[in-house]
Design a protein around this motif. Structure first.
Motif, PDB file in Angstrom:
ATOM      1  N   ASP A 156     -11.680  -6.334   2.223  1.00 44.79           N
ATOM      2  CA  ASP A 156     -10.633  -5.659   1.461  1.00 44.79           C
ATOM      3  C   ASP A 156      -9.394  -5.536   2.348  1.00 44.79           C
ATOM      4  O   ASP A 156      -9.396  -5.971   3.492  1.00 44.79           O
ATOM      5  N   SER A 157      -8.339  -4.948   1.831  1.00 46.91           N
ATOM      6  CA  SER A 157      -7.105  -4.779   2.600  1.00 46.91           C
ATOM      7  C   SER A 157      -6.682  -3.319   2.572  1.00 46.91           C
ATOM      8  O   SER A 157      -6.945  -2.601   1.604  1.00 46.91           O
ATOM      9  N   ARG A 158      -6.024  -2.895   3.619  1.00 46.59           N
ATOM     10  CA  ARG A 158      -5.529  -1.526   3.708  1.00 46.59           C
ATOM     11  C   ARG A 158      -4.242  -1.500   4.516  1.00 46.59           C
ATOM     12  O   ARG A 158      -4.020  -2.346   5.380  1.00 46.59           O
ATOM     13  N   ALA A 159      -3.407  -0.515   4.222  1.00 52.53           N
ATOM     14  CA  ALA A 159      -2.191  -0.282   5.006  1.00 52.53           C
ATOM     15  C   ALA A 159      -2.131   1.206   5.336  1.00 52.53           C
ATOM     16  O   ALA A 159      -2.598   2.046   4.559  1.00 52.53           O
ATOM     17  N   LEU A 160      -1.566   1.521   6.477  1.00 50.85           N
ATOM     18  CA  LEU A 160      -1.536   2.903   6.945  1.00 50.85           C
ATOM     19  C   LEU A 160      -0.289   3.095   7.800  1.00 50.85           C
ATOM     20  O   LEU A 160       0.118   2.197   8.545  1.00 50.85           O
ATOM     21  N   VAL A 161       0.308   4.269   7.684  1.00 53.55           N
ATOM     22  CA  VAL A 161       1.448   4.638   8.514  1.00 53.55           C
ATOM     23  C   VAL A 161       1.002   5.749   9.460  1.00 53.55           C
ATOM     24  O   VAL A 161       0.438   6.755   9.027  1.00 53.55           O
ATOM     25  N   VAL A 162       1.240   5.545  10.747  1.00 55.20           N
ATOM     26  CA  VAL A 162       0.967   6.566  11.756  1.00 55.20           C
ATOM     27  C   VAL A 162       2.320   7.148  12.146  1.00 55.20           C
ATOM     28  O   VAL A 162       3.160   6.457  12.734  1.00 55.20           O
ATOM     29  N   ARG A 163       2.542   8.414  11.788  1.00 56.11           N
ATOM     30  CA  ARG A 163       3.870   9.003  11.973  1.00 56.11           C
ATOM     31  C   ARG A 163       3.815  10.203  12.889  1.00 56.11           C
ATOM     32  O   ARG A 163       2.906  11.033  12.802  1.00 56.11           O
ATOM     33  N   GLY A 200      -8.392  -9.129   3.131  1.00 55.28           N
ATOM     34  CA  GLY A 200      -8.976  -8.937   4.447  1.00 55.28           C
ATOM     35  C   GLY A 200      -7.907  -8.742   5.503  1.00 55.28           C
ATOM     36  O   GLY A 200      -8.041  -9.198   6.634  1.00 55.28           O
ATOM     37  N   VAL A 201      -6.817  -8.042   5.118  1.00 61.61           N
ATOM     38  CA  VAL A 201      -5.686  -7.801   6.017  1.00 61.61           C
ATOM     39  C   VAL A 201      -5.448  -6.301   6.134  1.00 61.61           C
ATOM     40  O   VAL A 201      -5.433  -5.582   5.129  1.00 61.61           O
ATOM     41  N   GLY A 202      -5.264  -5.840   7.352  1.00 59.13           N
ATOM     42  CA  GLY A 202      -4.877  -4.457   7.583  1.00 59.13           C
ATOM     43  C   GLY A 202      -3.508  -4.414   8.234  1.00 59.13           C
ATOM     44  O   GLY A 202      -3.187  -5.249   9.081  1.00 59.13           O
ATOM     45  N   MET A 203      -2.679  -3.459   7.808  1.00 57.35           N
ATOM     46  CA  MET A 203      -1.360  -3.282   8.421  1.00 57.35           C
ATOM     47  C   MET A 203      -1.201  -1.816   8.793  1.00 57.35           C
ATOM     48  O   MET A 203      -1.416  -0.928   7.965  1.00 57.35           O
ATOM     49  N   VAL A 204      -0.834  -1.583  10.044  1.00 56.03           N
ATOM     50  CA  VAL A 204      -0.637  -0.217  10.528  1.00 56.03           C
ATOM     51  C   VAL A 204       0.748  -0.130  11.155  1.00 56.03           C
ATOM     52  O   VAL A 204       1.083  -0.912  12.056  1.00 56.03           O
ATOM     53  N   PHE A 205       1.546   0.806  10.656  1.00 55.25           N
ATOM     54  CA  PHE A 205       2.901   1.022  11.147  1.00 55.25           C
ATOM     55  C   PHE A 205       2.942   2.326  11.933  1.00 55.25           C
ATOM     56  O   PHE A 205       2.431   3.349  11.462  1.00 55.25           O
TER      57      PHE A 205
END
Length: 897
Positions: A22-29, A154-159
């Motif tokens: 699966d894919s997920r995106a997340l922001v670390v602020r 199958g991609v994760g993105m973390v900002f």
């Protein structure tokens, strides 16, 4: 990682999700120094089995278009051959790898989404983006777009970022300071010796548990200061940390400080480039040794500072002359052929005063940035070029180019500031006209009210003797703005002025013909302009619009020609071509307008399912691009379908925006939709009151005539026959001149409502005959309904049943439930009942699954569906597997069942 278990668990969950496909995106602020980069390091260390791509925003590289995107994509560009051709070309152009027209940034986003999905086919992919607040604007927009479109790749993105506005619409983890116990433990681990407990408590309290502050602040103070009363105070936390870095830098040799400044000014961290530039400054390898020993600089595949704030402190503590010296060395060391833009930027930073050679290099860099689809970067190059331009006239020209780029980048306030700066210089007549034109265009972007046409008229008048082609285009823009505002007086004033536009020197373009036709329409009258209107319509219908002409002329051609002429077939062809060309060009800023216009024509043709599919695409485009919804199409579709709650909701949402912007055409369409819905539900008094509210001129197109048509029916049913007769007189002035089946059929149906006695039957039959030959099935169904209602009142029940049953079946087939219920009520009044709908059993699909299934049935391939819906091809494949399972089928061919 002390005290960071919840954050680590969120990151670990993301890795598990991505590893499962699966894919997920997340922001670390969080604030500077709170530990965002440490969390990203933890993520990378624990992403076992995943491919990791890492990007870091660099403050001094913010002006270089797609610099951050280049960091991300460069290692996987060998996979770009798997992308659809137009996406591959857009990405290549954006990264400067190939030449081509400036790509739409969202088309670049689709290409990046596809590239990441292809990379993840080999193994799951984790993309880590640090210091998002320092990414160049073009890269930040594209990466946020990609993150919002991730589904099943199958991609994760973390900002990691400091500010909530940097990446919106994504789940986020807010990283705060450490709890007191963890903060004290961390502080104790770095204190060089004994310290006063009260001092420790004060440090913990005033740093608010910020880990970097706890680690760095003690480094610059003596044991006596720590033991006897040191306490941070005064400056904000980042400033205190920078002060700590400065104290650590103070003991270093001058050569080491110069090398650190050189590394701070070189955003790529390329050791080869830094050492080459160091040679120009007479620095050797030994200059780095004290900084490396102190842990301030790490030299490997890249030169890296321990923390971005350290880079900041090094660079901003240096004098202006020292910064110019290192930038000069970097410019000399940068390959003028391999990286001309970065070389130009360093040379600009090295310039102590005006320098035309450097300004000319920046101008060329601005052109390259514009060609790659980076107007914000182009504006930065143009602004710096203007600052370095010695000639006042040339400086004004470059300021105007910067303002134009800011306008294209969607920054009207910045464009307005530059225009004010340009006006302070000596302006030529042409430059003065360009200032007025750009100010008008900026105003039209912000508000489509009545203040815009006069601004455009002023610019067009100035341009007449200076640039004839641009003058004609500006008059056309003024007509477009006036019609948006919905003021007939304004439209006539613009049309009168447009008649004075200089004639084209060669064969007129489609835009030239459109200008002449619309101007004649509002000056000479409808009948006198018919031949010009038809000629303009033919020009747009003959083929693709010229690349030099804006796509929005298609909208104006449909709005001002096809619907003014009551030519539904021509209007249908124009909107179909408008949508196709907007999709092919990747013009996602224009695509919502095209989709909404196409929805209107399909709704009028009775193709409500097709219009609904476009409505889903419109929602997708708007959500994907974070744009403003253009709800004309959805609003009219909801009204024709009789969805009272949804129509009311759309009206409530849209009315405030249309009113605030002074967009008269929007207010007219709202009245049309409300009156139409009222008539379909049988609320004739409400429909009449709404139609009376429409204080907009009847001559401005089908939307205003739509209000008049509804007014006639509502007024007759409410006993206000005089108002109906007055509206009919105005309607027939145009429909008689158009001589189309659509216009004449509508006029006949409206006339029949006012016709007394047996003569009405012939008029109703004429309306049915005319509308039956036009591609407007909803209006034909309404003619059958009105005729059936008249027959029932004439006590001709058998004949009434035939007309009403025909109307009911047509409405039901098209999905116009309110009109269908009205026809069913009339049937019951004749003693008959409407046929019940055959029971249908379908497996429930999600909205997106339904949309994908429709597109498969239309014959689109998976890559084409992915491009249409702003998804990756892998996500479309995943959805199709779910569709097949729900419908118990095994192939695309089976979907036709």
């Amino acid at each position: 990682m002390r005290g960071r278990r919840p954050e680590c668990e969120r990151l670990g969950s993301l890795v598990e999700t991505v590893t499962a496909g699966d894919s997920r995106a997340l922001v670390v602020r969080g604030e500077p120094g709170v530990g965002k980069t440490a969390l990203l390091d933890y993520l990378v260390e624990h992403a076992a089995g995943c491919r990791v791509a890492r990007v870091a925003g660099v403050q001094c590289e913010m002006e270089l278009a797609f610099a951050g995107l280049h960091q991300l994509c460069a290692p996987m560009l060998d996979l770009a051959q798997r992308l659809p051709g137009h996406q591959r070309d857009a990405l290549g152009t954006a990264l400067g790898l190939s030449a081509g027209p400036a790509p739409d940034r969202f088309l670049v986003g689709l290409a990046v989404l596809g590239l990441l999905a292809e990379a993840a086919r080999e193994r799951p992919l984790i993309c880590v983006v640090d210091d998002t607040q320092w990414l160049d604007r073009a890269s930040a927009q594209v990466l946020a777009f990609v993150a919002r479109r991730l589904r099943a790749e199958g991609v994760g993105m973390v900002f990691a970022t400091r500010r909530p506005e940097d990446v919106t619409g994504l789940p986020e983890v807010v990283v705060g300071g450490l709890a007191d116990a963890d903060a004290r433990s961390l502080l104790d681990s770095v204190l060089p010796g004994p310290s006063d407990g009260r001092v420790r408590d004060r440090i913990v309290a005033e740093t608010r548990g910020n880990p970097l502050a706890l680690l760095e602040l003690p480094r610059g103070f003596s044991p006596a200061e720590l033991a006897g009363g040191f306490g941070p105070g005064g400056a904000g936390l980042p400033a205190r940390i920078e002060d700590s870095f400065r104290r650590q830098l103070a003991p270093l040799p001058a050569e080491t400080l110069r090398l650190l400044l050189l590394a701070a000014a070189e955003p790529l961290g390329d050791p080869v480039l830094v050492w080459r530039a160091a040679q120009y400054l007479g620095l050797g390898v030994e200059a780095a040794e004290p900084a490396v020993a102190a842990g301030l600089l790490v030299i490997g595949g890249r030169m890296r500072f321990r923390h971005p704030l350290e880079r900041w402190a090094v660079y901003h503590d240096a004098s202006a002359e020292e910064r110019r010296r290192v930038h000069r060395a970097l410019a000399e060391a940068t390959d003028p052929h391999g990286d001309p833009d970065r070389r130009a930027w360093h040379a600009a930073q090295a310039a102590a005063g005006p320098d035309e050679d450097v300004a000319a290099d920046l101008e060329r860099s601005a052109g390259r940035a514009q060609a790659r689809g980076g107007p914000a970067a182009a504006a930065a190059f143009w602004k710096r070029a203007a600052e370095l331009t010695p000639d006042p006239a040339r400086r004004v020209e470059r300021v105007l180019e910067a303002a134009q780029a800011e306008h294209q980048a969607g920054m009207p306030a910045a464009a307005e500031r530059l225009l004010a700066l340009a006006e302070a210089g000596p302006l030529t007549e042409l430059q003065g006209a360009r200032v007025d034109l750009l100010r008008a265009r900026t105003a039209f972007t912000s508000s489509r009210g009545g203040d815009v046409p006069p601004l455009l008229l002023k610019a067009a008048a100035q341009l007449q003797s200076l640039d004839a082609r641009l003058a004609r285009e500006t008059y056309l823009e003024a007509l477009l703005a006036a019609m948006h505002a919905g003021s007939l007086a304004s439209v006539r004033e613009v049309a009168e002025a447009a008649r004075t536009a200089p004639a084209p020197s060669s064969d007129p373009s489609s835009a030239d013909l459109l200008l002449a036709a619309v101007a004649a329409r509002f000056t000479d009258g409808y009948a006198a302009a018919i031949s010009l209107l038809r000629r303009a319509l033919e020009a747009f219908g003959e083929g693709d619009i010229s690349p030099e002409e804006p796509l929005c002329w298609h909208w104006l051609a449909g709005r001002a020609v096809a619907d003014l002429m009551w030519d539904v077939e021509a209007w249908d062809g124009l909107t179909a071509r408008f949508v196709r060309q907007a999709r092919e060009a990747g013009a996602l800023a224009v695509l919502p307008i095209a989709l909404s216009a196409r929805m209107v024509t399909q709704t009028l043709a009775g193709e409500l399912d097709a219009a609904a599919s476009l409505g889903q695409e419109l929602d997708t485009v708007t959500e994907a691009t974070s744009g403003i919804l253009i709800p004309y199409g959805p609003l009219l579709l909801a009204a024709w379908e009789g969805r009272e709650a949804e129509t009311s909701s759309l009206i409530e949402t849209f009315a405030t925006e249309a009113f605030d912007q002074g967009e008269g055409v929007g207010l007219t369409i709202i009245c049309w939709a409300k009156a139409l819905l009222g008539n379909s539900l049988g609320y004739y008094d409400d429909a009449l009151a709404t139609a009376r509210e429409a204080q907009h001129p009847r001559e401005l197109g089908i939307s205003t005539w739509g209000v008049q048509i509804e007014l006639i029916e509502a007024a007759v049913r409410s006993g206000a026959r005089e108002q109906a007769a007055d509206a009919l007189r105005r309607l027939t002035e145009v429909t008689d001149a158009s001589s189309t089946d659509w216009g004449l059929g509508i006029a006949a149906r409206s006339r029949a409502l006012l016709t007394e006695g047996p003569a009405a039957e012939g008029v109703y039959r004429q309306a049915i005959d005319r509308l039956g030959r036009a591609s407007v099935r909803p209006e034909l169904a309404r003619a059958h309904l009105l005729f059936g209602e008249w027959l029932r009142r004439e006590r001709r029940r058998v004949e009434a049943r035939q007309q009403l049953r025909t109307a009911h079946e047509m409405f039901r087939e098209m999905g116009m439930e309110a009109f269908a219920r009205r026809a069913a009520r009339e049937l019951r009044a004749t003693g008959a009942t409407a046929r019940k709908r055959t029971t249908e059993t379908t497996t429930r699909l999600t909205e997106q699954e339904t949309q994908i299934a429709r597109l498969v049935r239309e014959g689109l391939s998976n890559p084409e569906i992915a491009a249409r819906l702003f998804l990756s091809r892998r996500t479309v494949e995943w959805h199709l597997r779910g569709i097949f399972a729900k419908l118990h089928i095994t192939s695309r061919k089976d979907l036709s069942r």
